[in-house]
Design an enzyme around this catalytic site. Structure first.
Site, mmCIF file in Angstrom:
data_model
loop_
_atom_site.group_PDB
_atom_site.id
_atom_site.type_symbol
_atom_site.label_atom_id
_atom_site.label_comp_id
_atom_site.label_asym_id
_atom_site.label_seq_id
_atom_site.Cartn_x
_atom_site.Cartn_y
_atom_site.Cartn_z
ATOM 1 N N CYS A 23 0.873 -1.164 0.000
ATOM 2 C CA CYS A 23 0.000 0.000 0.000
ATOM 3 C C CYS A 23 0.915 1.221 0.000
ATOM 4 O O CYS A 23 2.090 1.111 0.346
ATOM 5 C CB CYS A 23 -0.901 -0.013 1.220
ATOM 6 S SG CYS A 23 -2.370 0.985 1.011
ATOM 7 N N ASN A 66 1.704 2.163 3.926
ATOM 8 C CA ASN A 66 2.001 1.035 4.804
ATOM 9 C C ASN A 66 1.702 1.368 6.262
ATOM 10 O O ASN A 66 2.532 1.213 7.147
ATOM 11 C CB ASN A 66 3.452 0.577 4.633
ATOM 12 C CG ASN A 66 3.781 -0.713 5.388
ATOM 13 O OD1 ASN A 66 4.842 -0.827 5.967
ATOM 14 N ND2 ASN A 66 2.879 -1.679 5.393
ATOM 15 N N SER A 118 4.535 -6.600 4.903
ATOM 16 C CA SER A 118 3.864 -5.461 4.284
ATOM 17 C C SER A 118 4.890 -4.362 4.073
ATOM 18 O O SER A 118 5.917 -4.313 4.760
ATOM 19 C CB SER A 118 2.706 -4.963 5.148
ATOM 20 O OG SER A 118 3.196 -4.402 6.357
ATOM 21 N N ASP A 153 11.333 -0.919 -0.751
ATOM 22 C CA ASP A 153 12.732 -1.103 -1.155
ATOM 23 C C ASP A 153 13.414 -2.199 -0.341
ATOM 24 O O ASP A 153 14.328 -2.866 -0.840
ATOM 25 C CB ASP A 153 13.518 0.205 -1.014
ATOM 26 C CG ASP A 153 13.057 1.269 -2.004
ATOM 27 O OD1 ASP A 153 12.461 0.911 -3.042
ATOM 28 O OD2 ASP A 153 13.290 2.460 -1.727
ATOM 29 N N CYS A 183 -4.186 -1.196 -2.138
ATOM 30 C CA CYS A 183 -4.724 0.141 -2.370
ATOM 31 C C CYS A 183 -4.535 0.495 -3.835
ATOM 32 O O CYS A 183 -3.580 0.055 -4.471
ATOM 33 C CB CYS A 183 -4.110 1.179 -1.436
ATOM 34 S SG CYS A 183 -2.472 1.753 -1.830
ATOM 35 N N CYS A 224 6.372 -0.683 -9.598
ATOM 36 C CA CYS A 224 6.971 -1.406 -8.473
ATOM 37 C C CYS A 224 8.424 -1.745 -8.777
ATOM 38 O O CYS A 224 8.822 -1.814 -9.940
ATOM 39 C CB CYS A 224 6.216 -2.714 -8.230
ATOM 40 S SG CYS A 224 4.528 -2.486 -7.642
#
Length: 165
Positions: A12, A15, A38, A71, A88, A96
């Site tokens: 998301c 996060n 996550s 990252d 989201c 990404c």
């Protein structure tokens, strides 16, 4: 000998809420068959207190939860990801990082509970709704017959889960 756990990353933007809820839910509901993580494209640096309150109230683990950048998961020492799931719409539209190993990807869009209505009660209600939606989808996910699905069918099944309410 048991099968190795599947590594699942929920993404998301910040996060702090939805991806955090998903991480905790899958780590509990996956019963050791999954390791959930996550991250965010632009992490806020803290977990939303409503997310923590709701997870703790429902006896889900919160001790390891923290807001972090995606990252971390593109580094050589990061866990090899089997699944990357955006929760989201903003994160789904972003470029990404390249995930080593070509994990299965899907989008399970959930409205942002932190942006819901005015006042704490409206937000708490939105967090309950988000958690319920994620719990239904994660229950469907952990019930998939992973051993009998080839990668294309598994990709399709994981993406279809994102269409469930």
């Amino acid at each position: 000998m048991s099968d190795p756990a599947f590594n699942v990353l929920f993404l998301c933007t910040g996060n702090s809420a939805r991806s955090i809820l998903a991480e905790s839910l899958l780590n509990a509901l996956g019963k050791g068959r999954f390791r959930a993580f996550s991250a965010g494209s632009h992490p806020g640096g803290r977990v939303n207190p409503f997310a923590l309150e709701l997870l703790e109230k429902n006896h889900f683990p919160t001790g390891e939860l923290r807001s972090k950048s995606w990252d971390e998961f593109a580094q050589p020492a990061a866990p090899q990801l089997d699944f990357v799931i955006t929760v989201c719409d903003n994160a789904a539209g972003e470029v990404c990082p390249v995930w080593p190993g070509q994990p299965i990807t899907a989008h399970w869009g959930i409205p942002d509970p932190a942006a819901a209505g005015d006042g704490d009660e409206a937000r708490r209600h939105a967090f309950v709704d988000a958690m319920n939606r994620l719990q239904r989808r994660i229950s469907m996910f952990v019930s998939l017959p992973f051993r009998t699905l080839d990668s294309m069918r598994l990709q399709q099944a994981v993406r279809e889960i994102g269409k469930a309410t």
